[in-house]
Design an enzyme around this catalytic site. Sequence first.
Site, PDB file in Angstrom:
ATOM      1  N   ASP A 145       0.841  -1.205   0.000  1.00 33.11           N
ATOM      2  CA  ASP A 145       0.000   0.000   0.000  1.00 33.11           C
ATOM      3  C   ASP A 145       0.876   1.255   0.000  1.00 33.11           C
ATOM      4  O   ASP A 145       0.374   2.372  -0.118  1.00 33.11           O
ATOM      5  CB  ASP A 145      -1.026  -0.002   1.147  1.00 33.11           C
TER       6      ASP A 145
ATOM      7  N   ASP B  62      -1.081  -6.261  -0.749  1.00 30.82           N
ATOM      8  CA  ASP B  62      -1.253  -5.671   0.580  1.00 30.82           C
ATOM      9  C   ASP B  62      -2.734  -5.362   0.817  1.00 30.82           C
ATOM     10  O   ASP B  62      -3.403  -4.818  -0.063  1.00 30.82           O
ATOM     11  CB  ASP B  62      -0.442  -4.360   0.621  1.00 30.82           C
TER      12      ASP B  62
ATOM     13  N   LYS C 216      -0.982  -9.608   2.484  1.00 28.59           N
ATOM     14  CA  LYS C 216      -0.303  -9.187   3.719  1.00 28.59           C
ATOM     15  C   LYS C 216      -1.253  -8.306   4.494  1.00 28.59           C
ATOM     16  O   LYS C 216      -1.980  -7.509   3.898  1.00 28.59           O
ATOM     17  CB  LYS C 216       0.971  -8.401   3.383  1.00 28.59           C
TER      18      LYS C 216
ATOM     19  N   GLU D  45       8.848  -4.365  10.630  1.00 28.25           N
ATOM     20  CA  GLU D  45       9.216  -3.033  10.127  1.00 28.25           C
ATOM     21  C   GLU D  45       9.681  -2.124  11.263  1.00 28.25           C
ATOM     22  O   GLU D  45       8.984  -1.964  12.277  1.00 28.25           O
ATOM     23  CB  GLU D  45       8.014  -2.394   9.400  1.00 28.25           C
TER      24      GLU D  45
END
Length: 280
Positions: A48, A87, A117, A186
Amino acid sequence: MAKEDKVRTTDFRMMKKEGRKITMLTAYDYNSARIQDEAGVDSILVGDSLGMVMLGYENTLPVTIDEILHHAKAVVRGTKRALVIADMPFMSFQVSPEKTVENAGRFLKEGGATAVKLEGGREVLPQTRALIAAGIPVLGHLGLTPQSIHQMGGFKVQGKVLAQAEKLVEDAKLLEEAGVFGIVLECIPAPLAEKVSQSISMPTIGIGAGKGCDGQVLVAHDLLGLSGDFSPRFVRRYANLGEEMQKAFSSYISDVRSGEFPGEKESFSMDEETLKRIYG
Ligand code: KIV
């Protein structure tokens, strides 16, 4: 796995077991996907992040299912070997497990992606389980989850305090139990990412999470130098295509203005007889 074999979600676990690092890049269009695939990347994420690097949004929140779908179709057309993951954008999975399955199903059925995801830990377990029960492979995403920036107070490194770090390790285990085939980590401290990677048998794919992860992902625009002056600390720039593009565009503009382009080489001729008739 031979080079030409398609990468499957089941290969991820095998690669971790065999100590082979998993490579992942984002792509949003046919040619980038084709070039990445030819370069041998293992998986392509239609992230995204496209909202920011392709569409110019300030963050990822406005991205829609149709936008991801549109780009996922192009990426799938450009890919022969890499595993394509779509995503789940903001509000496509937060409402209910039923809605999540319906929305994710479109990425596989209409988009041709192999997996999805979604961001989040324990709070997205019902959705994750529902997807897996429906036969939709899921890649988890922990740490900095950009769809929650307003809750996190901005793009900040996560898991620096003990309670946060412990929660993250637990969330990774819960996602693994739910059946994800991997987890993106992340922007978390490298030692925490290493600990998570050692705590689960599914691979971790790091971005700003150090070298202890089982694989790495980067936003392709960042590594190519296409994101302007913005460059997070964890990005390594492998090219400066932004500058190269600007040079090429400037040369074109100046050649058109000076009459240098197009030249004879770039023009089509016609036979003398027809030419005479045109001019009378
Ligand atoms: O959207 C995206 O590109 C991502 C990666 C940064 C992991 O989620």
